[in-house]
Scaffold this motif. Structure first.
Motif, PDB file in Angstrom:
ATOM      1  N   CYS A 194      36.980  18.697 -11.560  1.00 26.63           N
ATOM      2  CA  CYS A 194      35.744  19.492 -11.678  1.00 26.63           C
ATOM      3  C   CYS A 194      35.999  20.804 -12.409  1.00 26.63           C
ATOM      4  N   ARG A 202      36.196  23.947  -5.229  1.00 22.02           N
ATOM      5  CA  ARG A 202      35.289  23.023  -4.553  1.00 22.02           C
ATOM      6  C   ARG A 202      35.619  22.981  -3.068  1.00 22.02           C
ATOM      7  N   CYS A 214      39.747  22.180  -7.961  1.00 22.16           N
ATOM      8  CA  CYS A 214      39.766  20.758  -8.335  1.00 22.16           C
ATOM      9  C   CYS A 214      40.044  20.649  -9.826  1.00 22.16           C
ATOM     10  N   CYS A 227      33.796  15.365  -6.607  1.00 20.77           N
ATOM     11  CA  CYS A 227      34.105  14.213  -7.457  1.00 20.77           C
ATOM     12  C   CYS A 227      34.935  13.148  -6.755  1.00 20.77           C
ATOM     13  N   CYS A 256      38.110  16.049  -2.786  1.00 16.08           N
ATOM     14  CA  CYS A 256      37.098  16.924  -3.373  1.00 16.08           C
ATOM     15  C   CYS A 256      35.719  16.352  -3.059  1.00 16.08           C
TER      16      CYS A 256
HETATM   17 ZN    ZN Z   1      36.355  17.588  -7.952  1.00 14.76          ZN
END
Ligand code: ZN
Length: 312
Positions: free
Chosen positions: A55, A59, A52, A78, A75
């Motif tokens: 992030c 993930r 991701c 997030c 994701c």
């Molecule tokens: Zn993410």
């Protein structure tokens, strides 16, 4: 009689096919299968985890089955969406992925490629769509992005018949001097230059002219300086020896074609295959699209060196 497994037919040893239509159909039966393949191949080998960008770590990604987000995974950390087709030629195409993949399969599994007319019939789209698909596959997916050639490298150039581009609504100019009468004919033939690593890869491109500077620039860009260049005695190749460790020339104009290792038979064999194939599959090719066909031929030839199935 020995038992044969009907679900797993064996190829004859001499078969060149590494990937049959049946295998292709099993692997990519529909749009969804192709999408899953893109997702796993590009971002998520296990189909669950992907990197991701927000992030900044791997993930778990989930697929939410809403119509608008059909091509995306989300994701779970997030909520950022990641599209399996973003940045590919399939992005924002209205044509189903399995039709795209099948077009790619046909381009890579046939010896001489296919015409838009043939693709139109095979997958049931309009001629315009079929044409656009092939053009994108050739120009983008099959573009050569490999590094320079090295070792013994043969270079040669040739003309390929093409249709001169006619401006819309403009009649062909009437020549008023005899010297100009020859020009439209010259314009209708494109210069193609190719370089072949003996026992290795090939590169080819369309050049606006077969004369000096452009041809030289192209050769220097394509070939590592620690290589031995082999060409014929066409004057445009003069002076290339200072860019490479050696430059052997075969005196075609004096009737010599092979002198020891000095010959351009490998690159000439490539042209010998290219020209009839273009004529046979596509009749005439306008200069504007010739590079796409070259990409396709070069791609097909270079792919033989790879162990992966051509289609992938
Ligand atoms: Zn993410």
């Amino acid at each position: 009689m020995p038992r044969v497994d009907r679900t797993d037919p064996k190829r004859s040893k001499s078969s060149e096919s590494s990937y049959s239509l049946m295998e292709f159909m099993r692997a990519f039966p529909d749009d969804e299968a192709c999408l899953q393949w893109l997702w796993r191949t590009r971002f998520s080998p296990d189909g669950k985890h992907a990197y991701c960008e927000k992030c900044k770590q791997d993930r778990v990604f989930k697929r939410y089955a809403t119509k608008q987000r059909r091509f995306s995974w989300t994701c779970t950390g997030c909520g950022r969406h990641k599209s399996a087709t973003a940045g590919t030629i399939y992005e924002s195409s209205a044509t189903a992925l399995n039709l795209w993949f099948y077009a790619g399969y046909l381009l890579t599994s046939t010896r001489c490629g296919i015409s838009a007319k043939q693709l139109e019939r095979e997958i049931g789209v309009t001629y315009k769509t079929a044409w656009r698909m092939l053009n994108k596959l050739r120009k983008i997916a099959m573009a050569d992005d490999s590094g320079p050639l090295s070792g013994d490298v043969e270079i040669d150039e040739t003309s390929v018949d093409g249709r001169p581009r006619k401006q819309q609504g403009e009649p062909l100019p009437v020549p008023d001097r005899p010297s100009e009468a020859a020009k439209p004919r010259e314009r209708s033939r494109a210069t193609v230059v190719a370089a072949v690593e003996r026992g290795g890869r090939i590169k080819a491109t369309v050049l606006p002219s077969r004369r000096g500077p452009q041809l030289k620039r192209q050769v220097v860009e394509w070939v590592e300086p620690e290589s031995i260049l082999i060409t014929d005695d066409w004057p445009a190749y003069h002076g290339l020896d200072r860019h490479f460790i050696d430059h052997s020339r075969i005196n075609h104009s004096a009737g010599y074609y092979v002198q020891g290792d000095t010959h351009t038979n490998t690159v000439e064999a490539f042209f010998g295959h290219l020209k009839p194939a273009i004529r046979g599959t596509h009749r005439k090719v306008s200069h504007r699209w010739l590079q796409g066909y070259l990409n396709e031929f070069v791609w097909r030839r270079n792919a033989r060196l790879s162990r992966n199935p051509m289609f992938e």
